[in-house]
Motif scaffolding. Structure first.
Motif, PDB file in Angstrom:
ATOM      1  N   ARG A   1       0.680  -1.072   0.128  1.00 22.47           N
ATOM      2  CA  ARG A   1      -0.089   0.284   0.077  1.00 22.47           C
ATOM      3  C   ARG A   1       0.878   1.183  -0.045  1.00 22.47           C
ATOM      4  NH1 ARG A   1      -3.482  -0.030   4.948  1.00 22.47           N
ATOM      5  NH2 ARG A   1      -4.288   2.025   3.882  1.00 22.47           N
ATOM      6  N   VAL A   2       2.146   1.131   0.476  1.00 22.78           N
ATOM      7  CA  VAL A   2       2.905   2.209   0.317  1.00 22.78           C
ATOM      8  C   VAL A   2       3.436   2.844  -1.018  1.00 22.78           C
ATOM      9  CG1 VAL A   2       5.283   3.213   1.227  1.00 22.78           C
ATOM     10  CG2 VAL A   2       3.745   1.855   2.704  1.00 22.78           C
ATOM     11  N   ASP A   3       3.109   3.945  -1.432  1.00 25.85           N
ATOM     12  CA  ASP A   3       3.507   4.355  -2.813  1.00 25.85           C
ATOM     13  C   ASP A   3       4.862   5.275  -2.697  1.00 25.85           C
ATOM     14  OD1 ASP A   3       3.359   4.571  -5.474  1.00 25.85           O
ATOM     15  OD2 ASP A   3       2.101   6.376  -5.485  1.00 25.85           O
ATOM     16  N   LEU A   4       5.931   4.559  -3.243  1.00 24.12           N
ATOM     17  CA  LEU A   4       7.352   5.129  -3.421  1.00 24.12           C
ATOM     18  C   LEU A   4       7.775   5.392  -4.406  1.00 24.12           C
ATOM     19  CD1 LEU A   4       9.180   2.815  -0.701  1.00 24.12           C
ATOM     20  CD2 LEU A   4       8.193   5.057  -0.400  1.00 24.12           C
ATOM     21  N   LYS A   5       8.098   6.654  -4.919  1.00 26.08           N
ATOM     22  CA  LYS A   5       8.383   7.085  -6.127  1.00 26.08           C
ATOM     23  C   LYS A   5       9.658   8.045  -6.093  1.00 26.08           C
ATOM     24  CE  LYS A   5       3.714   6.900  -8.155  1.00 26.08           C
ATOM     25  NZ  LYS A   5       2.912   7.684  -8.779  1.00 26.08           N
ATOM     26  N   VAL A   6      10.335   8.108  -7.247  1.00 26.52           N
ATOM     27  CA  VAL A   6      11.679   8.923  -7.379  1.00 26.52           C
ATOM     28  C   VAL A   6      11.118  10.539  -7.686  1.00 26.52           C
ATOM     29  CG1 VAL A   6      13.680   9.550  -8.764  1.00 26.52           C
ATOM     30  CG2 VAL A   6      12.948   7.321  -8.162  1.00 26.52           C
ATOM     31  N   GLY A   7      11.810  11.400  -7.151  1.00 23.51           N
ATOM     32  CA  GLY A   7      11.122  12.791  -7.520  1.00 23.51           C
ATOM     33  C   GLY A   7      12.383  13.698  -7.435  1.00 23.51           C
ATOM     34  N   ARG A   8      12.527  14.845  -7.961  1.00 25.58           N
ATOM     35  CA  ARG A   8      13.659  15.676  -8.261  1.00 25.58           C
ATOM     36  C   ARG A   8      13.395  16.954  -7.391  1.00 25.58           C
ATOM     37  NH1 ARG A   8      15.937  20.044 -11.361  1.00 25.58           N
ATOM     38  NH2 ARG A   8      13.972  20.086 -12.587  1.00 25.58           N
ATOM     39  N   VAL A   9      14.549  17.187  -6.565  1.00 26.60           N
ATOM     40  CA  VAL A   9      14.102  18.394  -5.856  1.00 26.60           C
ATOM     41  C   VAL A   9      14.495  19.557  -6.594  1.00 26.60           C
ATOM     42  CG1 VAL A   9      14.820  19.809  -3.837  1.00 26.60           C
ATOM     43  CG2 VAL A   9      14.692  17.441  -3.458  1.00 26.60           C
ATOM     44  N   VAL A  10      13.559  20.607  -6.907  1.00 27.34           N
ATOM     45  CA  VAL A  10      13.560  21.841  -7.512  1.00 27.34           C
ATOM     46  C   VAL A  10      13.692  22.806  -7.029  1.00 27.34           C
ATOM     47  CG1 VAL A  10      12.429  20.694  -9.685  1.00 27.34           C
ATOM     48  CG2 VAL A  10      10.873  22.167  -8.149  1.00 27.34           C
ATOM     49  N   SER A  11      13.258  23.037  -5.558  1.00 29.56           N
ATOM     50  CA  SER A  11      13.395  24.229  -4.823  1.00 29.56           C
ATOM     51  C   SER A  11      13.354  23.981  -3.381  1.00 29.56           C
ATOM     52  CB  SER A  11      12.260  25.336  -5.124  1.00 29.56           C
ATOM     53  OG  SER A  11      11.173  25.222  -4.667  1.00 29.56           O
ATOM     54  N   ALA A  12      14.162  24.609  -2.391  1.00 31.81           N
ATOM     55  CA  ALA A  12      13.921  24.349  -1.055  1.00 31.81           C
ATOM     56  C   ALA A  12      14.366  25.648  -0.518  1.00 31.81           C
ATOM     57  CB  ALA A  12      15.141  23.301  -0.716  1.00 31.81           C
ATOM     58  N   GLU A  13      13.674  25.771   0.691  1.00 34.88           N
ATOM     59  CA  GLU A  13      13.859  26.938   1.684  1.00 34.88           C
ATOM     60  C   GLU A  13      13.438  26.603   2.936  1.00 34.88           C
ATOM     61  OE1 GLU A  13      10.192  30.015   1.163  1.00 34.88           O
ATOM     62  OE2 GLU A  13      10.511  29.023  -0.983  1.00 34.88           O
ATOM     63  N   ASN A  14      13.903  27.520   3.857  1.00 34.44           N
ATOM     64  CA  ASN A  14      13.408  27.480   5.352  1.00 34.44           C
ATOM     65  C   ASN A  14      11.960  27.685   5.525  1.00 34.44           C
ATOM     66  OD1 ASN A  14      16.008  26.419   6.598  1.00 34.44           O
ATOM     67  ND2 ASN A  14      16.427  28.407   5.922  1.00 34.44           N
ATOM     68  N   LEU A  15      11.255  27.237   6.215  1.00 32.85           N
ATOM     69  CA  LEU A  15       9.799  27.478   6.195  1.00 32.85           C
ATOM     70  C   LEU A  15       9.941  28.519   7.322  1.00 32.85           C
ATOM     71  CD1 LEU A  15       6.908  26.928   5.655  1.00 32.85           C
ATOM     72  CD2 LEU A  15       6.913  25.067   7.374  1.00 32.85           C
ATOM     73  N   LYS A  16       9.274  29.488   7.117  1.00 34.10           N
ATOM     74  CA  LYS A  16       9.157  30.654   8.078  1.00 34.10           C
ATOM     75  C   LYS A  16       8.430  30.457   9.176  1.00 34.10           C
ATOM     76  CE  LYS A  16       7.887  35.561   8.038  1.00 34.10           C
ATOM     77  NZ  LYS A  16       7.213  36.701   7.325  1.00 34.10           N
ATOM     78  N   GLY A  17       9.089  30.515  10.571  1.00 38.46           N
ATOM     79  CA  GLY A  17       8.501  30.415  11.802  1.00 38.46           C
ATOM     80  C   GLY A  17       8.857  29.036  12.239  1.00 38.46           C
ATOM     81  N   TYR A  18       9.515  28.356  11.443  1.00 36.85           N
ATOM     82  CA  TYR A  18       9.940  26.763  11.824  1.00 36.85           C
ATOM     83  C   TYR A  18      11.392  26.608  11.698  1.00 36.85           C
ATOM     84  CZ  TYR A  18       5.082  25.611  11.872  1.00 36.85           C
ATOM     85  OH  TYR A  18       3.686  25.768  12.017  1.00 36.85           O
ATOM     86  N   LYS A  19      12.241  26.478  12.880  1.00 41.45           N
ATOM     87  CA  LYS A  19      13.577  26.674  12.723  1.00 41.45           C
ATOM     88  C   LYS A  19      14.203  24.905  11.935  1.00 41.45           C
ATOM     89  CE  LYS A  19      14.890  29.676  16.401  1.00 41.45           C
ATOM     90  NZ  LYS A  19      15.230  29.846  17.753  1.00 41.45           N
ATOM     91  N   LYS A  20      13.166  24.004  12.305  1.00 40.11           N
ATOM     92  CA  LYS A  20      13.804  22.664  11.780  1.00 40.11           C
ATOM     93  C   LYS A  20      13.123  22.292  10.446  1.00 40.11           C
ATOM     94  CE  LYS A  20      13.986  20.767  16.581  1.00 40.11           C
ATOM     95  NZ  LYS A  20      13.611  19.667  17.405  1.00 40.11           N
ATOM     96  N   ILE A  21      12.417  23.068   9.853  1.00 41.89           N
ATOM     97  CA  ILE A  21      11.612  22.329   8.639  1.00 41.89           C
ATOM     98  C   ILE A  21      12.174  23.409   7.343  1.00 41.89           C
ATOM     99  CG2 ILE A  21       9.271  22.340   7.634  1.00 41.89           C
ATOM    100  CD1 ILE A  21       9.652  20.599  10.423  1.00 41.89           C
ATOM    101  N   LEU A  22      12.134  22.457   6.130  1.00 41.55           N
ATOM    102  CA  LEU A  22      12.364  22.978   4.982  1.00 41.55           C
ATOM    103  C   LEU A  22      11.258  22.741   4.285  1.00 41.55           C
ATOM    104  CD1 LEU A  22      15.940  21.444   3.977  1.00 41.55           C
ATOM    105  CD2 LEU A  22      15.267  23.757   4.743  1.00 41.55           C
TER     106      LEU A  22
END
Length: 116
Positions: free
Chosen positions: A18-39
């Protein structure tokens, strides 16, 4: 650090299928405003782009993961972080120091390719 698998019960092949695993390509990343640990990460899944929120900000700079081919669980229920919603999960392994190591694909695989 506690092993996350210590209290996991055995599952059947049907459960795992039931787990659907796929390949993805990271196109952008940034720090999530208000969260020190989250991208906030945008991943190209071939037929769509998904925003995924991941607790990697203490371990990776956003620019370090752009253009990486990652493994994504695509059928995980959406999860809210304030006003933002995560639509998937990037897979990572934890090293001996407790740092999450993003699982990546090193061969030429198209975004959206099914992992089996």
């Amino acid at each position: 650090m506690t092993n996350m698998l210590e209290n996991k019960s055995e599952i059947t092949f049907e459960d795992f299928s039931r787990v659907d695993l796929k390949v993805g390509r990271v196109v952008s990343a940034e720090n999530l405003k208000g969260y020190k640990k989250i991208l906030k990460i945008t991943v190209d899944m071939g037929n769509e782009k998904r925003e995924i929120l991941s607790g990697l900000a203490k371990h990776y700079l956003p620019e370090e993961i752009i253009d990486k081919f990652v493994i994504v669980c695509t059928n995980l229920a959406p999860r809210k972080f304030g006003e933002q919603t995560s639509n998937g999960m990037l897979l990572a392994a934890t090293n001996e120091e407790g740092k999450p190591i993003l699982l990546t694909v090193t061969e030429d695989v198209k975004p959206g390719s099914q992992i089996s």
